[in-house]
Design an enzyme around this catalytic site. Structure first.
Site, short mmCIF file in Angstrom:
data_model
loop_
_atom_site.label_atom_id
_atom_site.label_comp_id
_atom_site.label_asym_id
_atom_site.label_seq_id
_atom_site.Cartn_x
_atom_site.Cartn_y
_atom_site.Cartn_z
N ARG A 1 -6.20 -19.12 -12.46
CA ARG A 1 -5.34 -19.52 -11.54
C ARG A 1 -5.23 -18.70 -10.33
O ARG A 1 -4.77 -18.89 -9.10
CB ARG A 1 -3.68 -19.40 -12.08
CG ARG A 1 -3.43 -20.32 -12.95
CD ARG A 1 -1.92 -19.87 -13.77
NE ARG A 1 -2.14 -18.72 -14.46
CZ ARG A 1 -1.19 -17.96 -14.88
NH1 ARG A 1 0.13 -18.26 -14.84
NH2 ARG A 1 -1.19 -16.80 -15.45
N GLU B 1 0.61 -5.49 -10.10
CA GLU B 1 1.87 -4.74 -9.94
C GLU B 1 1.35 -3.91 -8.60
O GLU B 1 0.50 -3.19 -8.73
CB GLU B 1 2.28 -3.75 -10.88
CG GLU B 1 2.85 -4.57 -12.05
CD GLU B 1 3.62 -3.62 -13.34
OE1 GLU B 1 3.51 -2.60 -13.05
OE2 GLU B 1 3.72 -4.06 -14.26
N GLN C 1 11.38 2.61 2.96
CA GLN C 1 10.99 1.60 4.09
C GLN C 1 9.57 1.09 3.64
O GLN C 1 8.63 1.71 3.25
CB GLN C 1 10.88 2.42 5.36
CG GLN C 1 10.91 1.45 6.68
CD GLN C 1 10.88 2.11 7.92
OE1 GLN C 1 11.64 3.21 7.89
NE2 GLN C 1 10.17 1.70 8.77
N ASP C 2 9.51 -0.30 3.80
CA ASP C 2 8.07 -1.01 3.66
C ASP C 2 7.83 -1.45 4.98
O ASP C 2 8.44 -2.07 5.83
CB ASP C 2 8.36 -2.33 2.53
CG ASP C 2 8.61 -1.93 1.28
OD1 ASP C 2 8.79 -0.65 1.13
OD2 ASP C 2 8.69 -2.58 0.57
N ASN C 3 6.69 -1.28 5.27
CA ASN C 3 6.18 -1.69 6.77
C ASN C 3 4.63 -2.79 6.34
O ASN C 3 4.11 -2.52 5.58
CB ASN C 3 5.55 -0.73 7.46
CG ASN C 3 6.67 0.48 7.82
OD1 ASN C 3 7.93 -0.16 7.67
ND2 ASN C 3 6.54 1.70 7.94
N ARG D 1 -5.60 2.35 14.54
CA ARG D 1 -4.12 3.00 14.57
C ARG D 1 -4.19 4.48 14.08
O ARG D 1 -4.49 4.75 12.82
CB ARG D 1 -3.16 1.96 13.63
CG ARG D 1 -2.93 0.55 14.29
CD ARG D 1 -2.06 -0.03 13.68
NE ARG D 1 -2.07 -1.55 13.89
CZ ARG D 1 -0.95 -2.13 14.49
NH1 ARG D 1 -0.11 -1.42 14.88
NH2 ARG D 1 -1.02 -3.45 14.90
N HIS E 1 -1.07 9.08 13.03
CA HIS E 1 0.44 9.46 13.17
C HIS E 1 0.68 10.31 11.98
O HIS E 1 0.43 10.34 10.68
CB HIS E 1 1.00 8.14 13.13
CG HIS E 1 0.63 7.36 14.08
ND1 HIS E 1 0.76 5.67 14.15
CD2 HIS E 1 0.04 7.41 15.32
CE1 HIS E 1 0.18 5.31 15.19
NE2 HIS E 1 -0.37 6.17 15.94
N LYS F 1 3.20 8.12 2.17
CA LYS F 1 2.94 6.66 2.35
C LYS F 1 2.06 6.15 1.30
O LYS F 1 0.93 6.83 0.52
CB LYS F 1 2.12 6.30 3.73
CG LYS F 1 3.05 6.70 4.80
CD LYS F 1 2.24 6.61 6.29
CE LYS F 1 3.13 6.99 7.32
NZ LYS F 1 2.19 7.07 8.45
N HIS G 1 -2.06 10.02 9.37
CA HIS G 1 -2.62 8.99 8.68
C HIS G 1 -3.27 8.08 9.83
O HIS G 1 -2.24 8.10 11.08
CB HIS G 1 -1.65 8.11 7.58
CG HIS G 1 -1.98 7.06 7.39
ND1 HIS G 1 -1.67 5.84 7.67
CD2 HIS G 1 -3.07 6.86 6.39
CE1 HIS G 1 -2.26 4.96 7.07
NE2 HIS G 1 -3.13 5.34 6.27
N TYR H 1 2.45 -0.74 3.47
CA TYR H 1 2.83 0.59 3.17
C TYR H 1 4.07 0.54 2.60
O TYR H 1 5.06 0.22 3.41
CB TYR H 1 2.12 1.67 3.76
CG TYR H 1 2.57 1.87 5.16
CD1 TYR H 1 2.05 1.30 6.23
CD2 TYR H 1 3.75 2.87 5.34
CE1 TYR H 1 2.42 1.38 7.60
CE2 TYR H 1 4.00 3.05 6.66
CZ TYR H 1 3.29 2.48 7.90
OH TYR H 1 3.67 2.68 9.15
N LYS I 1 -0.47 5.49 23.70
CA LYS I 1 -0.01 6.63 23.17
C LYS I 1 -1.24 7.24 22.16
O LYS I 1 -1.61 8.69 22.34
CB LYS I 1 1.28 6.46 22.24
CG LYS I 1 1.75 7.81 21.61
CD LYS I 1 3.01 7.08 20.80
CE LYS I 1 2.52 6.57 19.43
NZ LYS I 1 3.49 6.00 18.66
N ASP I 2 -1.80 6.57 21.24
CA ASP I 2 -3.18 7.09 20.73
C ASP I 2 -4.17 7.62 21.39
O ASP I 2 -4.82 8.60 20.94
CB ASP I 2 -3.60 5.89 19.70
CG ASP I 2 -2.26 5.95 18.48
OD1 ASP I 2 -1.38 6.64 18.31
OD2 ASP I 2 -2.48 4.96 17.57
#
Ligand code: JHZ
Ligand code: ZN
Length: 622
Positions: free
Chosen positions: A26, A31, A49-51, A61, A64, A73, A120, A133, A169-170
């Site tokens: 299938r 997990e 928090q999940d992003n 990116r 940071h 993270k 990161h 993450y 910004k970066d």
């Protein structure tokens, strides 16, 4: 999330993990997060928090971080592929200012733990990438900081084919030198007991029962404190002697096996070492008495020691690391006062069965004081293959000086660095062998506590060992053997960095040669069986990437190992009868140090045309 492998620990506290993925017709299932599993790996944070983000090819990116409310993270890629970078910004960390880059993809499903205190960022390598993450703290824009992605000091090697696409910004981030960093150590949360409780309580080495930190890293020599740097790495390795139950989760703990030489005192040592409690406990499976050679070797040595104390009133013989009592049982039989000190319950029990008085403890200054107070000083302190196993060796030396009678003798055996280097015995390096001694390093170590090396002799055991005899300064004449051994070490170049580079090169050649041979035999349809599930074999099998595809099973006469799997490589361990019955042509001799004894036992195998595969000092079929 069942972690099947910790692939990398390139920077302090950072973990690259491979989760267990279940495939069927299938599709697949795995997990993505499991609080208990992560706690077992020392990650006790609460994620709040999940992003989720999607970015197109060549988007970069980062880098940071949040200077307050720093976020840990747990990151992974859901679709596509990225090059993911973390930079250690914790001044107190041994890897401060270092970066590491890993490819994370939907295909490899790797999960990276970036602890709080790191910057990161990532670069997208595929047409599109979706990135997800979990974070241990909330987004706090007022505390968010950026470091320039192409800072010259960090010199991150981004796999770029064109200038990256950056946010404004970066693109304007400050240089690493000017950036705010974490000057105070960041305190990790304490483990919560409920989280640490594994579903089934078992003693020993389940990853869930490993207290944190499980590994200590030395940036300085463990004896003289001179800075040390590893000269090579054998990669991530599991605990050498934790045989795995087949029905158990295959998750296991790893550390990086990387040796270093102290340029000041000459002490050869591992940089990372797991906590001793993880190694020497009630499931420790090495029993000296499994070898007839070692049994008679220790019997002979015990006779010599008894001869030394002949004429002494009520002599007292102490053995450090007395294992299953193979040596002291000869002393016990003569009713001479003795004490074995052994922290591993499994073997300590076996020693008591032989009538050996055994104290279950780690040896050091404290234990020595207690023994001296309660039982008086020792005429002889003896130790075989154990002093090199204790990372707090300076404390052990101090303990020996405390416990020894003024005219007492301390004698010990250890694998010889000269032999390890000369014969490329790289498999002598594993977690238990924190040190591999040279005569020079032994002199330097014990001089600190007023002990003098008075004799050193070669022993053929364990691929080449040395037996050292030490007394308090000036008690006995120093034999010529000491100067001769020191001269031999100089001649071999044991103080020369080039010697170790050449050693590393030879290790890589053996690794490639052995793999090539096993792959060839596999392709030709020849089954290969291993002989001796030694501690040494853990380094060989994991470093060379040998698993049950290339070696069908390993024969071993230790009942405690039989029916289990080898650590990391998961090769089944069977009793020697299975070997005799297999009717195969090739055997990988992992217990090469017992070759004569094993060839004698397995003479029938040779008679029917069986061959032995050796890899020390070079790969050979004999
Ligand atoms: P063997 C251990 O290393 C660990 P290992 C330790 N760190 C150390 O320093 C040395 O010992 C002293 C089996 N065998 O001695 C028994 C047979 O099956 O090389 C053992 O599992 N048939 C304390 O593990 C293994 O092989 C036999 O006929 O590298 C040998 O292990 C014989 C003789 C042995 O030590
Ligand atoms: Zn040193």
């Amino acid at each position: 999330m069942t972690v099947v492998q910790i692939i990398h620990r390139s920077l302090q506290d950072l973990l690259l993990m491979k989760p267990q993925v279940f495939h069927d017709s299938r599709g697949f299932f795995f997990e993505t997060y499991n609080e208990r599993e992560l706690a077992g790996l020392g990650i006790h944070y609460r994620f709040v928090q999940d992003n989720y983000s999607r970015s197109r090819k060549n988007v970069l990116r980062g880098l940071h971080y949040q200077i307050r409310q720093p976020q840990g993270k747990l990151v992974r890629v859901v679709s596509g592929e990225v090059f993911d970078v973390a930079v250690d910004l914790r001044r107190s960390s041994p890897t401060f200012g270092k970066w590491t880059g890993h490819t994370l993809s939907a295909e490899n499903k790797h999960v990276l733990w970036v602890p709080p205190g790191f910057a990161h960022g990532f670069l997208v390598l595929s047409e599109w990438a979706e990135f997800e993450y979990k974070a241990t703290d909330f987004y706090a824009p007022e505390h968010e900081r950026t470091i320039l992605w192409n800072d010259a000091d960090l010199a991150i090697e981004w796999p770029l084919s064109a200038p990256p696409e950056l946010s404004e910004k970066d693109a304007r981030g400050p240089a690493f030198r000017e950036a705010e960093v974490y000057s105070e150590p960041l305190l990790a949360p304490r483990p919560v007991a409920a989280v640490l409780d594994p579903p089934v309580q078992r003693s020993g080495s389940s990853p869930s029962s490993i207290p944190s930190p499980a590994v200590t890293t030395a940036t300085r020599c463990r004896v003289c404190e001179h800075p040390i740097e590893p000269f090579m790495s054998f990669g991530q390795q599991p605990i050498a002697q934790v045989v795995v139950n087949p029905e158990e989760s295959r998750a296991h703990f790893t550390y990086e096996l990387k040796p270093a030489l102290c340029a000041s005192c000459g002490l050869f040592q591992l940089v990372d070492v797991p906590r001793p409690e993880i190694l020497f406990n009630d499931t420790y499976p090495f029993f000296t008495g499994t070898s007839q050679l070692m049994t008679s070797h220790f019997r002979g040595w015990a006779e010599e020691l008894l001869a030394r104390v002949r004429g002494v009133r009520d002599p007292f013989i102490v053995e450090i690391g007395s294992n299953d009592g193979t040596l002291l049982s000869a002393v016990a039989e003569r009713r001479v006062r003795h004490l074995g000190i052994e922290p591993a319950k499994s073997v300590a029990e076996a020693a008591r069965q032989k009538g050996v008085t055994t104290l279950e403890a780690f040896f050091g200054q404290e234990t020595a004081q207690r023994i001296r107070r309660e039982q008086g000083p020792a005429d002889i302190i003896v130790a075989a293959n154990v002093i090199a196993h204790i990372s707090s060796v300076a404390d052990v030396a101090a303990g020996i000086a405390t416990l020894l009678k003024d005219d007492g003798v301390f004698t010990f055996e250890a694998v010889s660095l000269a032999d390890v280097i000369r014969n490329t015995e790289f498999d002598q390096l594993y977690d238990e062998h924190v040190f591999t001694f040279s005569v020079r390093a032994v002199c330097n170590l014990f001089q600190r506590v007023g002990l003098e090396l008075v004799d050193v002799t070669r022993e053929a055991t364990h691929g080449g060992s040395l037996r050292y005899v030490l007394t308090r300064q000036g008690r006995l004449p120093v034999a010529d053997t000491v100067a001769a051994a020191l001269e031999e070490e100089r001649h071999l170049g044991l103080e020369d960095a080039k010697t170790y580079q050449a050693f590393a090169q030879r290790c890589a050649e053996i690794r490639d040669g052995l793999r090539e041979l096993l792959e060839k035999l596999h392709k030709q349809g020849h089954p290969v069986i291993g002989y001796g599930a030694t501690a040494k074999s853990t380094t060989v099998l994991n470093y060379c990437g040998v698993d049950s595809r290339l070696v069908e099973f390993i024969a071993d006469n230790t009942p405690m190992k039989q029916g289990k799997l080898t650590p990391g490589s998961h090769i089944p361990i069977r009793p020697p009868q299975a070997f005799a019955e297999r009717n195969h042509e090739y055997t990988l001799l992992l217990a090469w140090n017992h070759r004569a004894e094993i060839e004698r036992k397995e003479a029938a195998y040779r008679q029917r045309g069986g061959k032995w595969i050796l890899y020390i000092p070079t790969v050979a079929v004999v």
